[in-house]
Design a protein around this motif. Structure first.
Motif, PDB file in Angstrom:
ATOM      1  N   TYR A  38      35.090  42.537  47.738  1.00 45.98           N
ATOM      2  CA  TYR A  38      35.530  42.065  46.425  1.00 45.98           C
ATOM      3  C   TYR A  38      37.031  41.800  46.469  1.00 45.98           C
ATOM      4  CZ  TYR A  38      31.577  42.424  43.196  1.00 45.98           C
ATOM      5  OH  TYR A  38      30.407  42.204  42.511  1.00 45.98           O
ATOM      6  N   THR A  39      37.493  40.965  45.570  1.00 46.82           N
ATOM      7  CA  THR A  39      38.916  40.656  45.494  1.00 46.82           C
ATOM      8  C   THR A  39      39.389  40.693  44.050  1.00 46.82           C
ATOM      9  OG1 THR A  39      40.616  39.000  46.033  1.00 46.82           O
ATOM     10  CG2 THR A  39      38.465  38.166  45.337  1.00 46.82           C
ATOM     11  N   ARG A  40      40.641  41.045  43.860  1.00 45.91           N
ATOM     12  CA  ARG A  40      41.292  41.003  42.544  1.00 45.91           C
ATOM     13  C   ARG A  40      42.543  40.152  42.686  1.00 45.91           C
ATOM     14  NH1 ARG A  40      42.449  46.604  39.862  1.00 45.91           N
ATOM     15  NH2 ARG A  40      40.255  46.435  39.255  1.00 45.91           N
ATOM     16  N   PHE A  41      42.749  39.255  41.744  1.00 43.62           N
ATOM     17  CA  PHE A  41      43.828  38.281  41.852  1.00 43.62           C
ATOM     18  C   PHE A  41      44.346  37.908  40.471  1.00 43.62           C
ATOM     19  CE2 PHE A  41      39.617  36.410  42.058  1.00 43.62           C
ATOM     20  CZ  PHE A  41      39.630  35.511  40.997  1.00 43.62           C
ATOM     21  N   LYS A  44      45.573  32.411  35.721  1.00 40.98           N
ATOM     22  CA  LYS A  44      45.913  32.008  34.351  1.00 40.98           C
ATOM     23  C   LYS A  44      46.466  33.176  33.546  1.00 40.98           C
ATOM     24  CE  LYS A  44      42.675  28.148  34.069  1.00 40.98           C
ATOM     25  NZ  LYS A  44      41.533  27.532  33.349  1.00 40.98           N
ATOM     26  N   GLU A  45      47.468  33.823  34.083  1.00 40.40           N
ATOM     27  CA  GLU A  45      48.211  34.892  33.410  1.00 40.40           C
ATOM     28  C   GLU A  45      47.356  36.120  33.100  1.00 40.40           C
ATOM     29  OE1 GLU A  45      50.230  33.310  30.034  1.00 40.40           O
ATOM     30  OE2 GLU A  45      51.584  32.080  31.225  1.00 40.40           O
ATOM     31  N   SER A  46      46.311  36.337  33.856  1.00 39.88           N
ATOM     32  CA  SER A  46      45.509  37.546  33.684  1.00 39.88           C
ATOM     33  C   SER A  46      44.935  37.949  35.036  1.00 39.88           C
ATOM     34  CB  SER A  46      44.375  37.328  32.680  1.00 39.88           C
ATOM     35  OG  SER A  46      43.468  36.359  33.164  1.00 39.88           O
ATOM     36  N   LEU A  47      44.509  39.203  35.119  1.00 44.77           N
ATOM     37  CA  LEU A  47      43.893  39.713  36.338  1.00 44.77           C
ATOM     38  C   LEU A  47      42.393  39.469  36.302  1.00 44.77           C
ATOM     39  CD1 LEU A  47      45.616  43.151  37.036  1.00 44.77           C
ATOM     40  CD2 LEU A  47      45.808  41.065  38.386  1.00 44.77           C
ATOM     41  N   GLU A  48      41.849  38.981  37.401  1.00 45.67           N
ATOM     42  CA  GLU A  48      40.415  38.789  37.523  1.00 45.67           C
ATOM     43  C   GLU A  48      39.950  39.412  38.830  1.00 45.67           C
ATOM     44  OE1 GLU A  48      38.963  34.861  37.075  1.00 45.67           O
ATOM     45  OE2 GLU A  48      39.928  34.519  35.128  1.00 45.67           O
ATOM     46  N   GLU A  49      38.698  39.827  38.849  1.00 44.22           N
ATOM     47  CA  GLU A  49      38.105  40.322  40.093  1.00 44.22           C
ATOM     48  C   GLU A  49      36.755  39.671  40.279  1.00 44.22           C
ATOM     49  OE1 GLU A  49      36.063  44.567  38.973  1.00 44.22           O
ATOM     50  OE2 GLU A  49      38.259  44.530  39.094  1.00 44.22           O
ATOM     51  N   SER A 383      41.322  50.781  42.642  1.00 43.71           N
ATOM     52  CA  SER A 383      41.420  52.232  42.777  1.00 43.71           C
ATOM     53  C   SER A 383      40.061  52.868  43.059  1.00 43.71           C
ATOM     54  CB  SER A 383      42.025  52.852  41.511  1.00 43.71           C
ATOM     55  OG  SER A 383      41.286  52.484  40.364  1.00 43.71           O
ATOM     56  N   SER A 384      39.016  52.068  43.118  1.00 39.37           N
ATOM     57  CA  SER A 384      37.692  52.576  43.495  1.00 39.37           C
ATOM     58  C   SER A 384      36.865  51.424  44.042  1.00 39.37           C
ATOM     59  CB  SER A 384      36.976  53.220  42.301  1.00 39.37           C
ATOM     60  OG  SER A 384      36.413  52.213  41.464  1.00 39.37           O
ATOM     61  N   THR A 385      35.781  51.759  44.717  1.00 41.57           N
ATOM     62  CA  THR A 385      34.872  50.739  45.253  1.00 41.57           C
ATOM     63  C   THR A 385      33.671  50.559  44.332  1.00 41.57           C
ATOM     64  OG1 THR A 385      33.783  52.430  46.609  1.00 41.57           O
ATOM     65  CG2 THR A 385      35.551  51.146  47.652  1.00 41.57           C
ATOM     66  N   TYR A 386      33.865  50.779  43.033  1.00 43.43           N
ATOM     67  CA  TYR A 386      32.757  50.671  42.084  1.00 43.43           C
ATOM     68  C   TYR A 386      32.082  49.297  42.119  1.00 43.43           C
ATOM     69  CZ  TYR A 386      30.220  50.260  37.707  1.00 43.43           C
ATOM     70  OH  TYR A 386      29.241  50.024  36.773  1.00 43.43           O
ATOM     71  N   PRO A 387      32.829  48.169  42.133  1.00 43.17           N
ATOM     72  CA  PRO A 387      32.147  46.868  42.192  1.00 43.17           C
ATOM     73  C   PRO A 387      31.241  46.725  43.409  1.00 43.17           C
ATOM     74  CG  PRO A 387      34.429  46.565  41.528  1.00 43.17           C
ATOM     75  CD  PRO A 387      34.281  48.001  41.939  1.00 43.17           C
ATOM     76  N   CYS A 388      31.680  47.234  44.556  1.00 48.40           N
ATOM     77  CA  CYS A 388      30.833  47.175  45.754  1.00 48.40           C
ATOM     78  C   CYS A 388      29.579  48.026  45.576  1.00 48.40           C
ATOM     79  CB  CYS A 388      31.618  47.639  46.978  1.00 48.40           C
ATOM     80  SG  CYS A 388      32.812  46.432  47.604  1.00 48.40           S
ATOM     81  N   GLU A 389      29.758  49.228  45.012  1.00 50.74           N
ATOM     82  CA  GLU A 389      28.596  50.104  44.794  1.00 50.74           C
ATOM     83  C   GLU A 389      27.618  49.453  43.827  1.00 50.74           C
ATOM     84  OE1 GLU A 389      28.131  52.652  46.517  1.00 50.74           O
ATOM     85  OE2 GLU A 389      30.106  53.100  47.337  1.00 50.74           O
ATOM     86  N   ALA A 390      28.128  48.807  42.772  1.00 51.74           N
ATOM     87  CA  ALA A 390      27.262  48.106  41.833  1.00 51.74           C
ATOM     88  C   ALA A 390      26.566  46.935  42.519  1.00 51.74           C
ATOM     89  CB  ALA A 390      28.070  47.617  40.631  1.00 51.74           C
TER      90      ALA A 390
END
Length: 437
Positions: A38-41, A44-49, A383-390
């Motif tokens: 997963y990636t977070r970036f 448009k002036e907000s954080l997305e993952e 701070s966690s691998t929750y998206p990967c676990e989901a």
């Protein structure tokens, strides 16, 4: 559609000022080892993952294999390592090895990257600190629950007993070590149905009846139920998408503070409602109080051990949440001049109120570069691998025994991605073979 979604996500990552990744691997029903990244970036002036990619590790699952997969994807899609500021893993030796771990190899490409490993994983380890006597009683309770749940006949008989007694719950919850919330939920249900369980054991003439009915075990059931429920609440706070190191650090520090508070007022059991309910009818023995104090101290020690630097970036957390409430002496010397420019910028203060934390720091990144770079180091990384676990939970429903040869990469992307496919672009790329007349 999957390829179009991938193209959009890669374009967003490449256009972002900085980005972070998290990765984890698992084993599916066909004994394959899918690697999910997963990636977070900033977009448009907000954080997305979003899901960056999924691939199958063909042989082993060592740090070399994981790094080759990630490095190959970066090279194939022309993603710069220089923009990577955070990598989050599950804390396994293959990931964190100081000589040949995945994180070590990543830092060879991006030396300034921040490494984090999942807060949830640490919480699960820190919970295993019960004193031997309480642990012995807990094991007995688990055996009783699993004895009833393991047998289909016992499950039906217990359900019929609960129906006849018109209880709120009809069944117990099965306990497994794999599920993070299992122990707390299992104990809570056992506590609610403790009288029915005792009656069932009496009817069955089970060998655990005398032990389960003892006063010592009753008290030992109440306290673990309360403490594991508190741990479950913490666990849920550490789950979810779009969470930051700031929020997770606050949750951990709050729980450590509660442990210290509970130790100081151990005589007042109001913080443990089930234990307090039983103690209204029985005396609070010094031996049990000592066990509870030891357990609370052990929990605190474990949390301090697993999160030794929990307050290390505290000034950055405060600066990110409200830079206008700090004083210049609270800021490192290399940031003080730029901080003063920000602090007395009335327009920036109004923007912070109206835009919120993430959009504000994105807007002023080019104006206050030094401060904004430090802020992004605690906002962008996972701070966690929750998206990967989901994601692996979704994989269970996609790749079943009847579809065990399925290449799940495209299906998983369409299922998990927050980015919708660009249907007009996809349609425009198709030729119309049967034009109307």
């Amino acid at each position: 559609m999957a390829e179009d979604i991938k193209t959009q996500v890669v374009e967003k990552v490449k256009s972002s000022l900085v980005f972070a990744i998290q990765c984890d691997e698992s084993t599916d029903v066909s004994q394959c080892s899918p690697l999910l990244v997963y990636t977070r970036f900033i977009w448009k002036e907000s954080l997305e993952e979003d899901m960056l990619f999924c691939c199958s590790l063909e042989s082993s699952t060592t740090a070399d294999d994981v790094f080759k997969a990630v490095s190959g994807f970066f090279q194939e899609n022309d993603i710069s390592w220089e923009k990577l500021i955070g990598v989050c893993t599950d804390g396994a030796p293959a990931m964190l090895g100081t000589r040949s771990g995945f994180v070590t190899k990543v830092k060879e490409k991006a030396s300034s990257v921040i490494s984090t490993h999942r807060f949830i994983h640490h919480r699960a380890l820190a919970a295993k600190t019960l004193p031997s006597k309480l642990q012995k009683h807990l094991n007995i309770m688990i055996k009783i629950v699993n004895h009833i749940k393991h047998s289909a006949l016992n499950t039906r008989l217990f359900m019929k007993l609960c129906q006849d007694l018109e209880t709120d719950y009809k069944t117990l919850l099965f306990h497994t070590n794999v599920h993070w919330l299992s122990k707390g939920n299992m104990l809570g249900r056992l506590y609610e149905l403790r009288e029915e369980v005792a009656l069932f054991l009496k009817i069955e003439q089970n060998e655990y009846l005398a032990t389960f009915n003892s006063e010592e075990v009753g008290l030992s059931l109440a306290y673990p139920t309360d403490i594991f429920e508190a741990l479950n609440v913490l666990n849920r706070q550490l789950q979810g998408k779009n969470t930051t190191m700031i929020a997770h650090s606050d949750a951990i520090r709050t729980f450590i503070g509660k442990l210290q508070l509970w130790k100081r007022r151990i005589q007042n059991t109001s913080s443990f409602p089930r234990l307090n309910e039983i103690l209204n009818k029985k005396s609070f023995r010094d031996s049990l109080k000592t066990k509870i104090e030891d357990h609370l101290q052990g929990l605190e020690n474990e949390f301090q051990r697993y999160f030794p630097n929990i307050g290390e970036r505290s000034f950055v957390f405060y600066l990110a949440r409200n830079p206008f409430s700090l004083e210049v002496d609270d800021i490192p010397e290399d940031l003080q001049e730029q901080f003063l420019e920000l602090k007395f910028n009335s327009v920036a203060k109004d923007d912070f109120t109206s835009l919120g934390m993430e959009k504000f720091w994105k807007k002023y990144l080019s104006v206050y570069q030094k401060i904004s770079q430090r802020i992004l180091q605690v906002i962008v990384p996972f701070s966690s691998t929750y998206p990967c676990e989901a994601g692996f939970s979704a994989l269970v429903g996609i790749k079943t025994k009847k579809r065990n040869k399925l290449d799940v990469a495209s299906d998983l992307r369409c299922t998990l991605s927050q980015t919708p496919p660009n249907i007009p672009r996809l349609v425009a790329q198709k030729s119309q073979y049967h034009p109307s007349h």
